[in-house]
Scaffold this motif. Sequence first.
Motif, PDB file in Angstrom:
ATOM      1  N   ALA A 198       0.828  -1.208   0.000  1.00  0.00           N
ATOM      2  CA  ALA A 198       0.000   0.000   0.000  1.00  0.00           C
ATOM      3  C   ALA A 198       0.859   1.254   0.000  1.00  0.00           C
ATOM      4  CB  ALA A 198      -0.927  -0.008   1.205  1.00  0.00           C
ATOM      5  N   GLY A 199       2.111   1.134   0.453  1.00  0.00           N
ATOM      6  CA  GLY A 199       3.032   2.260   0.403  1.00  0.00           C
ATOM      7  C   GLY A 199       3.170   3.041   1.683  1.00  0.00           C
ATOM      8  N   SER A 200       2.810   2.460   2.834  1.00  0.00           N
ATOM      9  CA  SER A 200       2.853   3.242   4.072  1.00  0.00           C
ATOM     10  C   SER A 200       4.263   3.611   4.503  1.00  0.00           C
ATOM     11  CB  SER A 200       2.119   2.509   5.201  1.00  0.00           C
ATOM     12  OG  SER A 200       2.646   1.227   5.413  1.00  0.00           O
ATOM     13  N   THR A 201       5.266   2.761   4.243  1.00  0.00           N
ATOM     14  CA  THR A 201       6.628   3.165   4.600  1.00  0.00           C
ATOM     15  C   THR A 201       7.098   4.314   3.724  1.00  0.00           C
ATOM     16  OG1 THR A 201       7.620   1.450   3.197  1.00  0.00           O
ATOM     17  CG2 THR A 201       7.326   0.927   5.525  1.00  0.00           C
ATOM     18  N   VAL A 202       6.692   4.301   2.462  1.00  0.00           N
ATOM     19  CA  VAL A 202       7.043   5.405   1.557  1.00  0.00           C
ATOM     20  C   VAL A 202       6.414   6.699   2.055  1.00  0.00           C
ATOM     21  CG1 VAL A 202       6.918   6.271  -0.813  1.00  0.00           C
ATOM     22  CG2 VAL A 202       7.196   3.811  -0.386  1.00  0.00           C
TER      23      VAL A 202
END
Length: 385
Positions: free
Chosen positions: A229-233
Amino acid sequence: MPDQVAHYVDERSGRTYPLTDPLRWRGDDGAPLCVAPLPGITRDDVDTARRSLWRYRAALPAPLDEAAPVSLGEGCTPLLDGEWSGHPVSFKTEWSNPTGSFKDRGTSVLISFLAHHGVIDVIEDSSGNGGSSVAAYCAAAGIRARILVPEATSPAKVLQARAYGAEVELVPGDREATAAEALRRAATTPYASHNWHPFFLQGVKTLAYEIWEDLGFRAPDAVVTVAGAGSTVLGCDLGFGELLAAGQIDRLPRLLVAQPANCAPIHASHRAGVEAPVPYEATPTVAEGTAIRHPVRLPEVLRAVRRSGGEMTAVPEAAIEDAVRRLAAKGLYAEPTSATAAAAVDAFAARGLIVPGERTVVVLTGSGLKAAGAMQRIVSGGRAS
């Protein structure tokens, strides 16, 4: 903490919403929300007496400046100097968090927010790590948790969530079917979604603050991470962006983002040069934590990568599994999702994006203990399909 910042914003329309409704997790038109921009903090604002991500409490929005934290000691994970294919890198071992993955950063802040508003039960959907994290922090907060997971989720992750006392429901079908079922139920139960809820990203942004502190209050040149989902990004974009706004760093680190080639919707849009979904073929991947075919924040993730001067790559299954074995040979037991970031170092280095003499941080998001079945096959020499 400045008290004038007290609302959500829909970056796509500009519409705003108050933070006071615990049932609010997206806009009225279905768009994802974020917390309105915050000013960031300085090194003097770090509470060094607190050994958890709550040492950066001054960077969190109200009402978390006054709420009682729901904490299990998350954060303060090791940053280990090493190398990959001859390139000096530092590994940020996020499996040192209490439930074995980076998700605990976001969950601690999210559940603290919900508990502050008197929430007594939540629903969450997950491919495993997010669900076990929500289950743990709900147990700590005395909140009932129902976790929906795809029926093929690693048994170790299901067991972990159930051990914390959560009701775990196996949903027939893939990750998207599980999300759809959770959305149907979220109309009446607070949705503790690690993909949707804005306060989850507020917790994940502490990863950037922590890397900054780890490096003597300096930013790295590049951060390599994996995206489902891209949460670290998005967390790194938020955290380093706040540090830049506060004058604590003079540039954003390049965000170098990997997805498994078998499920790479964000990479497909990036390669096409657009901020909308594009057609691509998705097939099963050993990196189950990234098997999200339709990321809800896809445009925002793409903008974060581009804003940093970063790039993306898609990693084949065989390279992911090889990275699992190579990391283990260094004493680092990473689940396949996590190992995807290490595998990507080779691709980024070949493109001149990992530069000798610069500081590169590779985020290892989750423990190999979370994916016992896949790890057994990989370690025993089974081949990727």
